[in-house]
Design a protein around this motif. Structure first.
Motif, PDB file in Angstrom:
ATOM      1  N   GLY A   1       0.800  -1.384  -0.118  1.00 42.47           N
ATOM      2  CA  GLY A   1       0.024   0.104  -0.179  1.00 42.47           C
ATOM      3  C   GLY A   1       0.917   1.126  -0.161  1.00 42.47           C
ATOM      4  N   ALA A   2       0.409   2.127   0.812  1.00 44.87           N
ATOM      5  CA  ALA A   2       0.859   3.735   0.761  1.00 44.87           C
ATOM      6  C   ALA A   2       2.076   3.875   1.685  1.00 44.87           C
ATOM      7  N   LEU A   3       3.219   3.321   1.158  1.00 45.21           N
ATOM      8  CA  LEU A   3       4.589   3.703   1.902  1.00 45.21           C
ATOM      9  C   LEU A   3       5.017   5.039   1.324  1.00 45.21           C
ATOM     10  N   HIS A   4       5.671   5.728   2.135  1.00 49.20           N
ATOM     11  CA  HIS A   4       5.981   7.072   1.930  1.00 49.20           C
ATOM     12  C   HIS A   4       6.614   7.031   0.385  1.00 49.20           C
ATOM     13  N   PRO A   5       6.418   7.669  -0.727  1.00 56.60           N
ATOM     14  CA  PRO A   5       7.001   7.787  -1.824  1.00 56.60           C
ATOM     15  C   PRO A   5       8.543   7.927  -1.933  1.00 56.60           C
ATOM     16  N   GLU A   6       9.104   8.573  -0.904  1.00 56.85           N
ATOM     17  CA  GLU A   6      10.609   8.970  -0.776  1.00 56.85           C
ATOM     18  C   GLU A   6      11.344   7.749  -0.197  1.00 56.85           C
ATOM     19  N   TYR A   7      10.430   6.908   0.642  1.00 57.20           N
ATOM     20  CA  TYR A   7      11.141   5.756   1.254  1.00 57.20           C
ATOM     21  C   TYR A   7      11.225   4.673   0.199  1.00 57.20           C
ATOM     22  N   THR A   8      10.230   4.403  -0.556  1.00 57.75           N
ATOM     23  CA  THR A   8      10.171   3.607  -1.850  1.00 57.75           C
ATOM     24  C   THR A   8      11.403   3.730  -2.793  1.00 57.75           C
ATOM     25  N   GLN A   9      11.619   5.210  -3.194  1.00 56.61           N
ATOM     26  CA  GLN A   9      12.579   5.454  -3.816  1.00 56.61           C
ATOM     27  C   GLN A   9      13.937   5.109  -3.129  1.00 56.61           C
ATOM     28  N   VAL A  10      13.991   5.280  -1.832  1.00 57.42           N
ATOM     29  CA  VAL A  10      15.516   5.081  -1.349  1.00 57.42           C
ATOM     30  C   VAL A  10      15.711   3.577  -1.366  1.00 57.42           C
ATOM     31  N   LEU A  11      14.578   2.863  -0.902  1.00 54.61           N
ATOM     32  CA  LEU A  11      14.752   1.307  -1.152  1.00 54.61           C
ATOM     33  C   LEU A  11      15.016   0.744  -2.529  1.00 54.61           C
ATOM     34  N   ARG A  12      14.229   1.278  -3.608  1.00 55.29           N
ATOM     35  CA  ARG A  12      14.811   0.864  -4.800  1.00 55.29           C
ATOM     36  C   ARG A  12      16.255   1.285  -5.237  1.00 55.29           C
ATOM     37  N   THR A  13      16.613   2.347  -4.592  1.00 55.28           N
ATOM     38  CA  THR A  13      18.125   2.544  -4.947  1.00 55.28           C
ATOM     39  C   THR A  13      18.961   1.705  -4.231  1.00 55.28           C
ATOM     40  N   TYR A  14      18.672   1.402  -2.771  1.00 54.33           N
ATOM     41  CA  TYR A  14      19.403   0.178  -2.135  1.00 54.33           C
ATOM     42  C   TYR A  14      19.675  -1.111  -2.898  1.00 54.33           C
ATOM     43  N   VAL A  15      18.274  -1.690  -3.331  1.00 52.69           N
ATOM     44  CA  VAL A  15      18.453  -2.834  -3.915  1.00 52.69           C
ATOM     45  C   VAL A  15      18.484  -2.817  -5.493  1.00 52.69           C
ATOM     46  N   GLY A  16      18.658  -1.667  -6.163  1.00 56.59           N
ATOM     47  CA  GLY A  16      18.641  -1.501  -7.479  1.00 56.59           C
ATOM     48  C   GLY A  16      19.806  -2.241  -8.363  1.00 56.59           C
ATOM     49  N   HIS A  17      21.053  -2.457  -7.700  1.00 58.15           N
ATOM     50  CA  HIS A  17      21.844  -3.208  -8.066  1.00 58.15           C
ATOM     51  C   HIS A  17      21.902  -4.769  -8.017  1.00 58.15           C
ATOM     52  N   THR A  18      20.878  -5.208  -7.548  1.00 55.41           N
ATOM     53  CA  THR A  18      20.605  -6.663  -7.161  1.00 55.41           C
ATOM     54  C   THR A  18      19.675  -7.134  -7.960  1.00 55.41           C
ATOM     55  N   SER A  19      19.511  -8.565  -7.721  1.00 55.59           N
ATOM     56  CA  SER A  19      18.128  -9.310  -8.654  1.00 55.59           C
ATOM     57  C   SER A  19      16.938  -9.140  -7.757  1.00 55.59           C
ATOM     58  N   THR A  20      16.938  -8.173  -6.616  1.00 57.29           N
ATOM     59  CA  THR A  20      15.698  -8.480  -5.784  1.00 57.29           C
ATOM     60  C   THR A  20      14.543  -7.597  -6.646  1.00 57.29           C
TER      61      THR A  20
END
Length: 451
Positions: free
Chosen positions: A161-180
């Motif tokens: 659901g509605a997780l803070h969009p900036e938190y979502t962006q940070v998370l995608r940055t953290y795992v962006g280099h992985t296969s997650t």
């Protein structure tokens, strides 16, 4: 200089020293017509917050400068900060303490962090807390990596659901280099996560389900139901919460959370243009060895006295990189200290009263705004805490700008975070938050501006 009152014993000693028996005898030399024989006609006593607001109002009459009214939400809030927080944390021995490089020599700093950890556990219902992280978005990502280490799963992370969009962006940055794979489940028609779609997204490769409560739209999620879906697949539930809301809502630890994170700005930290803020992370005792950051422990020194130690610090500077739980170099020491002073000052009753004021004032504001022709409160039937979404009759950024010219800050506009899964993509949506600081007169002023 500071005002120090005299005790009855000290008062009597002073009277004896000058040779009188009482205050009345001391004041007999004042002519009777000049002596006050009744109580002063003073207004009712004010709380510290009310007194500060009153003095600011008086000051504005002299200077001509008006104080801005803050109804802004979206993760940072205008909560009251007791004056004792600034007074104590501004002392040199606290203010200059940065981080315990020679840990056991910094007993005062370690004790402050230990007390912080204790109160965070009491607030969240968890068993162990670290000594703080950088901010809320980073805490979500660190908790997600922690869940991966704990479960041994790296295939999928589900955002409910509605997780803070900036938190979502940070998370995608953290795992962006992985296969997650990061799966984002949209909100349903009531503004909370669609549980049917969530159940279908959690599989045997899911490390964590991340949910914010109250969510980014201000709505309260069904954490117990989400926990059941998460644990059925042996995944971990990460809950991002608003610390002030826990004065009323059940603690996440009581509803099945495995890891609790939060943005700690509301715990005695000023808005100050976006930082520095405070990241909170607490978890179950089973996961302590997978936890990032620092952990302060209590022990006994060689003389038998109570002392504190840096018990856990599993970062890359200390152990092999493949064994490290994070590369976090420090913690937000001064911000954690502010939060500690704030929580100690508030206590359970203070948290409850603050949360009740936020709840009541936010619901009053929502009712008044909903009565304005052209305005709609989205998800009006869904339980809320202090924040809600308005659909305005015009562009939200334009409305925000107009209201700001009158000294009132609202927003943010949801269009700056678009798209939010499950939400209509419209320029007319914005957030409004109402904290305990806002008075009825200020809320009514906002309503008149919107009219």
């Amino acid at each position: 200089m500071s005002y120090l009152f005299a005790t009855a014993t000290e008062e009597q000693a002073m009277l004896s020293r000058i040779g009188v028996d009482s205050i009345d005898q001391l004041l007999q030399q004042i002519p009777k017509p000049l002596q006050l024989d009744k109580l002063l006609d003073l207004p009712p006593a004010l709380s510290e917050m009310e007194l500060e607001q009153h003095l600011r109002q008086l000051a504005s009459q002299s200077s001509g400068a008006t104080s801005r009214m803050c109804f802004q939400g979206g993760g940072a809030y205008d909560h009251y900060i007791p004056s004792v927080v600034d007074e104590i944390t501004g002392r040199g021995e606290y203010y200059t303490a940065y981080t315990p490089y020679q840990a056991e020599a910094s007993q005062g700093t370690l004790q402050a962090f230990f007390e912080y950890q204790t109160m965070i556990c009491q607030l969240t219902g968890m068993q162990v807390s670290n000594a703080s992280l950088y901010e809320g978005g980073g805490s979500v990502s660190e908790a997600t990596l922690m869940a991966m280490r704990t479960t041994g799963r790296t295939g999928r992370v589900v955002i409910a659901g509605a997780l803070h969009p900036e938190y979502t962006q940070v998370l995608r940055t953290y795992v962006g280099h992985t296969s997650t794979e990061v799966i984002h489940i949209p909100v349903g028609s009531d503004g909370t996560v669609d549980l049917t779609k969530l159940a279908g997204a959690i599989d045997e490769n899911t490390a964590a389900v991340i949910v914010q409560n109250p969510n980014f739209l201000g709505n309260i999620e069904d954490l117990a139901a989400i926990a059941d879906l998460t644990h059925a697949k042996e995944s971990l539930m990460v809950v991002s919460t608003d610390p002030i809301s826990l004065g009323l809502l059940a603690r996440p630890g009581e509803l099945g959370a495995d890891i609790v994170v939060a943005e700690g700005q509301s715990l005695g930290i000023p808005l100050q243009f976006g930082g520095p803020y405070l990241g909170i992370l607490a978890c179950r005792n089973d996961f302590i060895r997978r936890m990032p950051g620092r952990l302060i422990g209590e022990t006994i020194d060689r003389t038998g006295g109570r002392c504190f130690v840096l018990s856990l610090q599993a970062r890359e500077q200390h152990i092999r990189r493949d064994k490290a739980t994070s590369n976090i170099c420090t913690n937000q020491g001064l911000m954690a200290l502010r939060a500690t002073m704030f929580m100690a000052q508030m206590g359970p009753q203070g948290f409850k009263e603050t949360a009740e004021l936020c709840l009541q004032k936010a619901h009053y504001a929502a009712r008044q705004i909903a009565a304005i022709p052209g305005y709609t409160i989205l998800f009006s039937e869904t339980p809320k805490f202090k924040e809600f979404v308005i659909q305005a009759p015009q562009s939200a950024p334009t409305l925000i700008e107009k209201v700001a010219k009158a000294g009132v800050d609202i927003g943010p506009a949801l269009s700056q975070f678009a798209p939010i899964p499950g939400m209509p993509d419209t320029e007319n949506l914005l957030l409004v938050a109402v904290t305990e600081q806002r008075t009825k007169a200020q809320i009514d002023h906002l309503v008149n501006l919107l009219k």
